[in-house]
Write a protein that holds these residues in place. Structure first.
Motif, PDB file in Angstrom:
ATOM      1  N   PHE A   5      58.452  19.275  41.189  1.00 24.15           N
ATOM      2  CA  PHE A   5      58.649  19.128  42.659  1.00 24.15           C
ATOM      3  C   PHE A   5      58.449  20.250  43.380  1.00 24.15           C
ATOM      4  CE2 PHE A   5      61.032  18.253  46.628  1.00 24.15           C
ATOM      5  CZ  PHE A   5      60.381  17.038  46.813  1.00 24.15           C
ATOM      6  N   ARG A   6      57.847  20.551  44.456  1.00 23.91           N
ATOM      7  CA  ARG A   6      57.345  21.842  45.258  1.00 23.91           C
ATOM      8  C   ARG A   6      57.741  21.495  46.607  1.00 23.91           C
ATOM      9  NH1 ARG A   6      53.447  22.903  40.778  1.00 23.91           N
ATOM     10  NH2 ARG A   6      54.381  24.367  39.540  1.00 23.91           N
ATOM     11  N   ALA A   7      58.751  22.447  47.181  1.00 28.66           N
ATOM     12  CA  ALA A   7      59.185  22.373  48.479  1.00 28.66           C
ATOM     13  C   ALA A   7      59.389  23.473  49.306  1.00 28.66           C
ATOM     14  CB  ALA A   7      60.357  21.464  48.471  1.00 28.66           C
ATOM     15  N   ALA A   8      59.342  23.781  50.468  1.00 25.17           N
ATOM     16  CA  ALA A   8      59.610  24.694  51.344  1.00 25.17           C
ATOM     17  C   ALA A   8      60.369  24.581  52.460  1.00 25.17           C
ATOM     18  CB  ALA A   8      58.154  25.354  51.838  1.00 25.17           C
ATOM     19  N   ILE A   9      61.210  25.261  52.793  1.00 24.66           N
ATOM     20  CA  ILE A   9      62.161  25.331  53.974  1.00 24.66           C
ATOM     21  C   ILE A   9      61.702  26.393  55.320  1.00 24.66           C
ATOM     22  CG2 ILE A   9      63.925  26.797  53.140  1.00 24.66           C
ATOM     23  CD1 ILE A   9      65.964  24.890  54.410  1.00 24.66           C
ATOM     24  N   MET A  10      61.693  25.969  56.414  1.00 25.06           N
ATOM     25  CA  MET A  10      61.576  26.554  57.441  1.00 25.06           C
ATOM     26  C   MET A  10      62.533  26.732  58.435  1.00 25.06           C
ATOM     27  SD  MET A  10      57.185  25.653  58.171  1.00 25.06           S
ATOM     28  CE  MET A  10      57.168  26.926  59.166  1.00 25.06           C
ATOM     29  N   GLY A  11      62.653  27.692  59.406  1.00 25.60           N
ATOM     30  CA  GLY A  11      63.641  27.551  60.545  1.00 25.60           C
ATOM     31  C   GLY A  11      63.791  28.802  60.857  1.00 25.60           C
ATOM     32  N   PRO A  12      64.289  29.125  62.379  1.00 22.14           N
ATOM     33  CA  PRO A  12      64.188  30.387  62.998  1.00 22.14           C
ATOM     34  C   PRO A  12      65.404  31.255  62.306  1.00 22.14           C
ATOM     35  CG  PRO A  12      65.329  28.467  64.384  1.00 22.14           C
ATOM     36  CD  PRO A  12      64.355  27.731  63.133  1.00 22.14           C
ATOM     37  N   PRO A  13      65.715  32.403  62.736  1.00 20.54           N
ATOM     38  CA  PRO A  13      66.660  33.272  62.206  1.00 20.54           C
ATOM     39  C   PRO A  13      67.868  32.816  62.613  1.00 20.54           C
ATOM     40  CG  PRO A  13      64.983  34.549  63.535  1.00 20.54           C
ATOM     41  CD  PRO A  13      64.608  33.126  63.671  1.00 20.54           C
ATOM     42  N   GLY A  14      68.905  32.567  61.615  1.00 16.86           N
ATOM     43  CA  GLY A  14      70.138  32.062  61.945  1.00 16.86           C
ATOM     44  C   GLY A  14      70.202  30.330  61.876  1.00 16.86           C
ATOM     45  N   SER A  15      69.188  29.765  61.340  1.00 16.13           N
ATOM     46  CA  SER A  15      69.125  28.234  61.357  1.00 16.13           C
ATOM     47  C   SER A  15      69.884  27.832  59.993  1.00 16.13           C
ATOM     48  CB  SER A  15      67.664  27.906  61.297  1.00 16.13           C
ATOM     49  OG  SER A  15      67.130  28.277  60.179  1.00 16.13           O
ATOM     50  N   GLY A  16      70.464  28.601  58.982  1.00 18.59           N
ATOM     51  CA  GLY A  16      71.095  28.037  58.004  1.00 18.59           C
ATOM     52  C   GLY A  16      70.346  28.037  56.651  1.00 18.59           C
ATOM     53  N   LYS A  17      68.987  28.467  56.791  1.00 18.03           N
ATOM     54  CA  LYS A  17      68.039  28.210  55.792  1.00 18.03           C
ATOM     55  C   LYS A  17      68.756  28.501  54.606  1.00 18.03           C
ATOM     56  CE  LYS A  17      64.353  30.618  56.514  1.00 18.03           C
ATOM     57  NZ  LYS A  17      64.594  31.333  57.628  1.00 18.03           N
ATOM     58  N   GLY A  18      69.154  29.700  54.579  1.00 18.78           N
ATOM     59  CA  GLY A  18      69.771  30.266  53.084  1.00 18.78           C
ATOM     60  C   GLY A  18      70.688  29.201  52.514  1.00 18.78           C
ATOM     61  N   THR A  19      71.875  28.913  53.340  1.00 14.52           N
ATOM     62  CA  THR A  19      73.006  27.925  53.043  1.00 14.52           C
ATOM     63  C   THR A  19      72.199  26.831  52.347  1.00 14.52           C
ATOM     64  OG1 THR A  19      74.264  28.950  54.765  1.00 14.52           O
ATOM     65  CG2 THR A  19      74.926  27.092  53.712  1.00 14.52           C
ATOM     66  N   ILE A  20      71.286  26.100  53.163  1.00  7.50           N
ATOM     67  CA  ILE A  20      70.802  24.811  52.843  1.00  7.50           C
ATOM     68  C   ILE A  20      70.094  24.950  51.420  1.00  7.50           C
ATOM     69  CG2 ILE A  20      68.976  23.102  53.406  1.00  7.50           C
ATOM     70  CD1 ILE A  20      70.466  23.429  56.381  1.00  7.50           C
ATOM     71  N   SER A  21      69.162  26.049  51.407  1.00  8.78           N
ATOM     72  CA  SER A  21      68.404  26.108  50.315  1.00  8.78           C
ATOM     73  C   SER A  21      69.174  26.314  49.130  1.00  8.78           C
ATOM     74  CB  SER A  21      67.712  27.532  50.377  1.00  8.78           C
ATOM     75  OG  SER A  21      66.897  27.655  51.618  1.00  8.78           O
ATOM     76  N   LYS A  22      70.389  26.887  49.100  1.00  9.54           N
ATOM     77  CA  LYS A  22      71.227  27.096  47.871  1.00  9.54           C
ATOM     78  C   LYS A  22      71.827  25.788  47.528  1.00  9.54           C
ATOM     79  CE  LYS A  22      72.264  32.106  48.499  1.00  9.54           C
ATOM     80  NZ  LYS A  22      72.543  32.900  49.485  1.00  9.54           N
TER      81      LYS A  22
END
Length: 226
Positions: A5-22
């Motif tokens: 399964f291959r996925a990517a996450i996108m969002g502006p600075p401060g969108s919480g990408k890092g938190t959700i990715s973890k």
């Protein structure tokens, strides 16, 4: 063997990408690859690509597409037997097309967070430069104000996290991200999530991934183990 399964996450600075990715990585067992972390690792390790990247970073310039793809694609080849989640790559249409030539993504998550929320989060954001660890004075403060929890070194606030620079960053993100989002939308793999709180967005993302991966999150499975 289960399908990768291959996925990517996108969002502006401060969108919480890092938190959700973890959370995704922990819940679903995906390898998490943050381009920002990997850039810092490559610079610290003084690899050939890292030396090249450093010349741009030191000048405060964005790393060009050909350098990013030269850095990231070999790393993905090392993970060819794993399911993974990308954060920060692909950032541009050129990077997305280069990735497309090697891998077909199954899912792209796009985070839509209101400007006021981003401004508030980023004005509270302090960073440990060497590791990239991020603190937020509102909901994730350091144990000692102004100091990194692990090393005790001083934290800094990026100039581009300050309100006057934020509008320009967001405008730039939208301009660059739009063709990437349009590409993934046309492929039928884009899923957008809007909101002001990561904890409220997370259950929807969790549910989507459970459906797409035909599995329960790891933590749910563990809690059912007798």
């Amino acid at each position: 063997m289960a399908k990768l399964f291959r996925a990517a996450i996108m969002g502006p600075p401060g969108s919480g990408k890092g938190t959700i990715s973890k959370r995704i990585a922990q819940s679903f067992g995906l390898q998490y690859l943050s381009s920002g972390h990997y850039l810092r690792e490559s610079i610290a390790a003084n690899t050939e690509a890292g030396v090249l990247v450093k010349t741009y970073v030191e000048k405060g310039m964005l790393v060009p597409d050909h350098v990013m793809t030269r850095l990231m694609l070999p790393k993905l080849e090392q993970l060819s037997s794993h399911s993974w989640l990308l954060d920060g790559f692909p950032r541009t249409l050129a990077q997305a097309l280069a990735l497309n030539n090697l891998y077909q993504l199954d899912l792209v998550i796009s985070l839509n967070i209101p400007y006021e929320t981003l401004r508030e989060r980023l004005s509270n954001r302090w960073i440990h430069p060497a590791s990239g660890r991020v603190y937020n004075m509102g909901f994730n403060p350091p144990r000692v104000q102004g100091k990194d929890d692990i090393t005790g070194e001083s934290l800094i606030q990026h100039d581009d996290d300050k309100p006057e620079a934020l509008m320009a960053r967001l405008r730039h993100y939208k301009d660059v991200a739009k063709p990437v989002i349009d590409l993934y939308k046309s492929q039928g793999i884009l899923h957008s999530f809007s909101g002001t709180e990561t904890d409220r967005i997370w259950p929807y993302i969790n549910s989507l991934l459970s459906t797409k991966m035909h599995t329960q999150p790891l933590d749910a499975r563990q809690s059912q183990t007798p």
